[in-house]
Write a protein that holds these residues in place. Structure first.
Motif, PDB file in Angstrom:
ATOM      1  N   GLN A 181      40.468   4.967  15.816  1.00  0.00           N
ATOM      2  CA  GLN A 181      40.426   6.416  15.826  1.00  0.00           C
ATOM      3  C   GLN A 181      41.660   6.986  15.154  1.00  0.00           C
ATOM      4  O   GLN A 181      42.751   6.493  15.337  1.00  0.00           O
ATOM      5  CB  GLN A 181      40.360   6.937  17.251  1.00  0.00           C
ATOM      6  CG  GLN A 181      39.051   6.680  17.950  1.00  0.00           C
ATOM      7  CD  GLN A 181      39.019   7.345  19.319  1.00  0.00           C
ATOM      8  OE1 GLN A 181      40.030   7.799  19.797  1.00  0.00           O
ATOM      9  NE2 GLN A 181      37.846   7.375  19.911  1.00  0.00           N
ATOM     10  N   PRO A 197      36.586  10.110  16.689  1.00  0.00           N
ATOM     11  CA  PRO A 197      35.877   8.846  16.462  1.00  0.00           C
ATOM     12  C   PRO A 197      35.585   8.645  14.977  1.00  0.00           C
ATOM     13  O   PRO A 197      35.478   9.612  14.208  1.00  0.00           O
ATOM     14  CB  PRO A 197      34.583   9.007  17.272  1.00  0.00           C
ATOM     15  CG  PRO A 197      34.458  10.445  17.579  1.00  0.00           C
ATOM     16  CD  PRO A 197      35.809  11.071  17.440  1.00  0.00           C
ATOM     17  N   SER A 198      35.446   7.402  14.576  1.00  0.00           N
ATOM     18  CA  SER A 198      35.212   7.087  13.157  1.00  0.00           C
ATOM     19  C   SER A 198      33.926   7.715  12.646  1.00  0.00           C
ATOM     20  O   SER A 198      33.811   8.012  11.457  1.00  0.00           O
ATOM     21  CB  SER A 198      35.210   5.578  12.929  1.00  0.00           C
ATOM     22  OG  SER A 198      34.186   4.971  13.681  1.00  0.00           O
ATOM     23  N   SER A 199      32.964   7.968  13.528  1.00  0.00           N
ATOM     24  CA  SER A 199      31.706   8.580  13.089  1.00  0.00           C
ATOM     25  C   SER A 199      31.914   9.983  12.538  1.00  0.00           C
ATOM     26  O   SER A 199      31.163  10.426  11.665  1.00  0.00           O
ATOM     27  CB  SER A 199      30.696   8.599  14.238  1.00  0.00           C
ATOM     28  OG  SER A 199      31.181   9.394  15.305  1.00  0.00           O
ATOM     29  N   VAL A 200      32.937  10.690  13.008  1.00  0.00           N
ATOM     30  CA  VAL A 200      33.223  12.032  12.488  1.00  0.00           C
ATOM     31  C   VAL A 200      33.630  11.929  11.023  1.00  0.00           C
ATOM     32  O   VAL A 200      33.158  12.702  10.179  1.00  0.00           O
ATOM     33  CB  VAL A 200      34.319  12.732  13.324  1.00  0.00           C
ATOM     34  CG1 VAL A 200      34.782  14.020  12.660  1.00  0.00           C
ATOM     35  CG2 VAL A 200      33.816  12.995  14.735  1.00  0.00           C
ATOM     36  N   TYR A 201      34.474  10.971  10.697  1.00  0.00           N
ATOM     37  CA  TYR A 201      34.901  10.784   9.308  1.00  0.00           C
ATOM     38  C   TYR A 201      33.714  10.378   8.428  1.00  0.00           C
ATOM     39  O   TYR A 201      33.587  10.832   7.294  1.00  0.00           O
ATOM     40  CB  TYR A 201      36.019   9.739   9.232  1.00  0.00           C
ATOM     41  CG  TYR A 201      37.282  10.220   9.889  1.00  0.00           C
ATOM     42  CD1 TYR A 201      38.198  11.001   9.195  1.00  0.00           C
ATOM     43  CD2 TYR A 201      37.551   9.927  11.227  1.00  0.00           C
ATOM     44  CE1 TYR A 201      39.351  11.463   9.801  1.00  0.00           C
ATOM     45  CE2 TYR A 201      38.702  10.385  11.847  1.00  0.00           C
ATOM     46  CZ  TYR A 201      39.594  11.159  11.122  1.00  0.00           C
ATOM     47  OH  TYR A 201      40.735  11.615  11.734  1.00  0.00           O
ATOM     48  N   ALA A 202      32.852   9.540   8.967  1.00  0.00           N
ATOM     49  CA  ALA A 202      31.672   9.114   8.214  1.00  0.00           C
ATOM     50  C   ALA A 202      30.752  10.297   7.942  1.00  0.00           C
ATOM     51  O   ALA A 202      30.217  10.438   6.830  1.00  0.00           O
ATOM     52  CB  ALA A 202      30.936   8.013   8.976  1.00  0.00           C
ATOM     53  N   ASP A 203      30.567  11.164   8.929  1.00  0.00           N
ATOM     54  CA  ASP A 203      29.709  12.334   8.735  1.00  0.00           C
ATOM     55  C   ASP A 203      30.301  13.295   7.711  1.00  0.00           C
ATOM     56  O   ASP A 203      29.581  13.844   6.880  1.00  0.00           O
ATOM     57  CB  ASP A 203      29.473  13.050  10.065  1.00  0.00           C
ATOM     58  CG  ASP A 203      28.597  12.255  11.017  1.00  0.00           C
ATOM     59  OD1 ASP A 203      27.898  11.311  10.561  1.00  0.00           O
ATOM     60  OD2 ASP A 203      28.619  12.562  12.228  1.00  0.00           O
ATOM     61  N   GLN A 250      38.141   0.129   9.614  1.00  0.00           N
ATOM     62  CA  GLN A 250      36.784   0.559   9.939  1.00  0.00           C
ATOM     63  C   GLN A 250      36.529   2.015   9.547  1.00  0.00           C
ATOM     64  O   GLN A 250      35.456   2.340   9.054  1.00  0.00           O
ATOM     65  CB  GLN A 250      36.533   0.356  11.434  1.00  0.00           C
ATOM     66  CG  GLN A 250      35.137   0.730  11.872  1.00  0.00           C
ATOM     67  CD  GLN A 250      34.925   0.511  13.361  1.00  0.00           C
ATOM     68  OE1 GLN A 250      35.807   0.062  14.069  1.00  0.00           O
ATOM     69  NE2 GLN A 250      33.744   0.835  13.823  1.00  0.00           N
ATOM     70  N   GLY A 262      33.715   2.806   6.799  1.00  0.00           N
ATOM     71  CA  GLY A 262      32.575   3.628   7.202  1.00  0.00           C
ATOM     72  C   GLY A 262      32.447   4.880   6.360  1.00  0.00           C
ATOM     73  O   GLY A 262      31.342   5.271   5.958  1.00  0.00           O
ATOM     74  N   ARG A 305      29.357   5.924   3.667  1.00  0.00           N
ATOM     75  CA  ARG A 305      28.643   7.199   3.716  1.00  0.00           C
ATOM     76  C   ARG A 305      28.782   7.959   2.397  1.00  0.00           C
ATOM     77  O   ARG A 305      27.849   8.648   1.986  1.00  0.00           O
ATOM     78  CB  ARG A 305      29.138   8.037   4.889  1.00  0.00           C
ATOM     79  CG  ARG A 305      28.867   7.405   6.256  1.00  0.00           C
ATOM     80  CD  ARG A 305      27.379   7.201   6.502  1.00  0.00           C
ATOM     81  NE  ARG A 305      26.749   8.436   6.867  1.00  0.00           N
ATOM     82  CZ  ARG A 305      26.294   8.744   8.056  1.00  0.00           C
ATOM     83  NH1 ARG A 305      26.360   7.863   9.023  1.00  0.00           N
ATOM     84  NH2 ARG A 305      25.763   9.910   8.283  1.00  0.00           N
TER      85      ARG A 305
END
Length: 132
Positions: A1, A6-12, A36, A40, A44
């Motif tokens: 992080q 979370p890493s998903s925020v950066y991916a989005d 990661q 990620g 994206r």
């Protein structure tokens, strides 16, 4: 992080940005710390980039250092490209270096799509031009 996100925020963020400005999104993602989160985000970016410039995305992933990140990106490009234009996608995939990189491209729906769609069309065009 990073920054508590979370890493998903950066991916989005990367995906949304890549759909409108792939070059800027790529530069941003490449500037993230290794690991990661960056991998990620780069994946994206590729997903978004393929939608507007599949050949640019393919060239980029082909030139990446060998490794798992490149293999995942190759698979993303191959899968999306095969769904929209299987002939050139198959040509690109077969010209990748032998080994895991080429397997990543062929492991997607690329080969199946190309065999089902491209070859029958080529055969029907040949039959139509050959005459009785």
């Amino acid at each position: 992080q990073m920054l508590g996100l979370p890493s998903s925020v950066y991916a989005d963020i990367a995906l949304d940005w890549a759909c409108s400005d792939p070059a800027a999104a790529l530069n941003w993602a490449k500037g993230l710390p290794a690991g990661q989160v960056r991998d990620g985000a780069l994946e994206r970016v590729i997903q978004g980039w393929v939608k507007s410039d599949v050949q640019g995305a393919a060239a980029f992933v082909s030139d990446q250092p060998p490794g798992q990140a490149q293999i995942r990106m190759i698979g993303l490009v191959a899968q999306q490209w095969a769904g929209t234009d299987p002939g050139p996608a198959l040509n690109w995939a077969t010209n990748l270096p032998a080994g895991p990189v080429r397997a990543a491209a062929g492991g997607s729906s690329l080969v199946r799509t190309s065999l089902v769609y491209v070859k029958p069309r080529a055969q029907s065009r040949a039959a139509a031009t050959s005459g009785p």
